[in-house]
Design a protein around this motif. Structure first.
Motif, short mmCIF file in Angstrom:
data_model
loop_
_atom_site.label_atom_id
_atom_site.label_comp_id
_atom_site.label_asym_id
_atom_site.label_seq_id
_atom_site.Cartn_x
_atom_site.Cartn_y
_atom_site.Cartn_z
N TYR A 5 0.84 -1.20 0.00
CA TYR A 5 0.00 0.00 0.00
C TYR A 5 0.88 1.25 0.00
N LEU B 25 -1.03 7.23 -0.11
CA LEU B 25 -2.47 7.02 0.07
C LEU B 25 -2.87 6.95 1.54
N SER C 91 -9.17 -0.44 0.00
CA SER C 91 -7.99 0.16 0.61
C SER C 91 -7.57 -0.59 1.86
N ILE D 155 -7.63 5.93 -5.00
CA ILE D 155 -7.46 4.59 -4.41
C ILE D 155 -7.71 3.52 -5.46
#
Length: 411
Positions: free
Chosen positions: A15, A19, A247, A306
């Protein structure tokens, strides 16, 4: 014919740090803790229903559906987003008051909040959740509905004390009208879609939706390097729901995350078009679908930040596919539990059935006999008459069969 687009920009790297400021596991945990103070929501976790009969018929290893119809009296997952966005808005507006979350949801600040009016456009579920939360905390609420919203959904919102404003046109036009009224009256928009200069509240809404991902991971007891599911199919709309859940799964599982597929109506294909364009784009259809909660013409730019790097494929389906999926879930064949899924709630299964009906699409989506698929029933029978008409059985009758199934399992 189905329309399927493999996203060349999808990443299976960890990830990205950039973000984290939009959506992150820590903020989702805080939102989850806050919602435990609201007596109109189930924070014990909505059930994960295994459907072995359906999996066998479709040639899958396992199909599991998370049933958000049981999230709250609101009847949908939207109860996770609007209340959190409202709470965070109030905390930002009056930091000096040091509002207590428990007291806030109990209505203890009603006098303090009587001049703070919130407004939103809705296809039904978001507006109902916002109206319920506003009633609990004690602030006035205005909901803008477009012509496609059923009278049953309007009445369900009005039951929470919201003022209803009806307009013609579609969802996107109701969003514009809500923004205009907010500016004219100095009200506060609490929307799940972002636009230029408006990102804080849509981010807060999405953070609430991320709770679904947190519950799935806990319920499956899965480790970071071994996701419980090979594929997760998420409903589209403006993208906020998909971004919230995706996410969390991406941040938790990192490079081991499951395949993520977004499904949306043919007439409201804004995410599919955004995937092709590589940037937020508008739908090419009439933005008129039986899947009312997904009938959105424009992608949320914040959600797209995202979605672009993590959604592996975008799928467009017909309304008829959603109806068939509603009927399949309600039937509960081959010892599967009957499930009450509304038009948008059944879209995930409709997408899966659409992919499996086409051998080429099935291969592109990497769906084989080893696939473990997670679906999310995002809503129950939020418009009971429409549900009865489409399924051929009313929701109460399906609920009776569901209760009988559960009682047999307990015995």
């Amino acid at each position: 014919m189905p329309t399927f687009y493999l996203n060349p920009r999808a990443s299976h790297a960890p990830y990205p740090p950039e973000l984290q400021h939009i959506l992150n596991i820590g903020a989702a945990a805080e939102s989850r803790a806050w919602l435990k103070h609201w007596d109109r929501i189930n924070m014990q976790g909505t059930p994960l229903r295994e459907l072995p009969g359906l999996a066998a018929r479709l040639g899958m290893k396992n199909i599991v559906i998370k049933d958000e119809s049981l999230r709250s009296q609101v009847g949908s997952f939207k109860a996770l987003g609007a209340p959190i966005a409202l709470v965070r808005l109030l905390l930002r507006l009056m930091p000096e008051k040091r509002l207590n979350i428990d007291a806030l949801f109990m209505g203890s600040y009603r006098e303090l909040l009587q001049d703070i009016t919130v407004i939103s456009a809705t296809d039904g579920n978001h507006g109902r959740a916002l109206a319920a939360a506003a009633q609990s905390v004690g602030c006035p609420c205005v909901i803008v509905l477009h012509g496609g919203v059923s009278s049953e959904r309007e009445n369900a919102i009005a039951d929470y004390g919201a003022k209803i404003i009806r307009i013609g046109g579609n969802y996107d036009e109701s969003v514009e009208e809500a923004a205009r009224l907010a500016s004219e009256n100095r009200w506060y928009v609490v929307s799940d879609t972002s636009y230029e200069g408006y990102e804080d509240i849509p981010r807060d809404v999405m953070q609430g939706y991320a709770i679904i991902g947190a519950e799935v991971i806990e319920q499956c007891l899965c480790r970071q390097e071994t996701p419980a599911f090979s594929h997760v199919i998420l409903q589209g709309g403006v993208g906020g729901f998909a971004a919230g859940v995706a996410s969390f799964l991406w941040q938790y599982h990192g490079k081991h995350r499951p395949q993520l597929i977004v499904v949306e109506p043919r007439e409201a294909d804004c995410l599919y078009q955004s995937g092709i364009a590589g940037q937020p784009a508008k739908a090419t259809g009439a933005v008129d679908s039986l899947m009312a909660g997904l009938a959105c013409g424009e992608c949320s730019p914040l959600a797209w930040k995202i979605l672009q790097p993590c959604i592996d494929a975008f799928l467009v389906i017909e309304d008829e596919a959603a109806v068939r999926a509603m009927q399949v879930l309600a039937a509960g064949r081959d010892q599967d539990i009957p499930i009450i899924a509304g038009e948008s709630g059944a879209a995930g299964l409709a997408g899966l059935q659409t992919l499996l009906a086409d051998e080429q699409l099935k291969k592109k989506a990497r769906l084989d006999h080893n696939a473990h698929v997670l679906l999310i029933n995002t809503e129950g029978a939020t418009s009971p008459s429409i549900y009865h008409q489409l399924v051929g059985e009313n929701a109460l009758s399906v609920k009776v069969r569901q209760d009988c199934w559960q009682n047999r399992r307990v015995k």
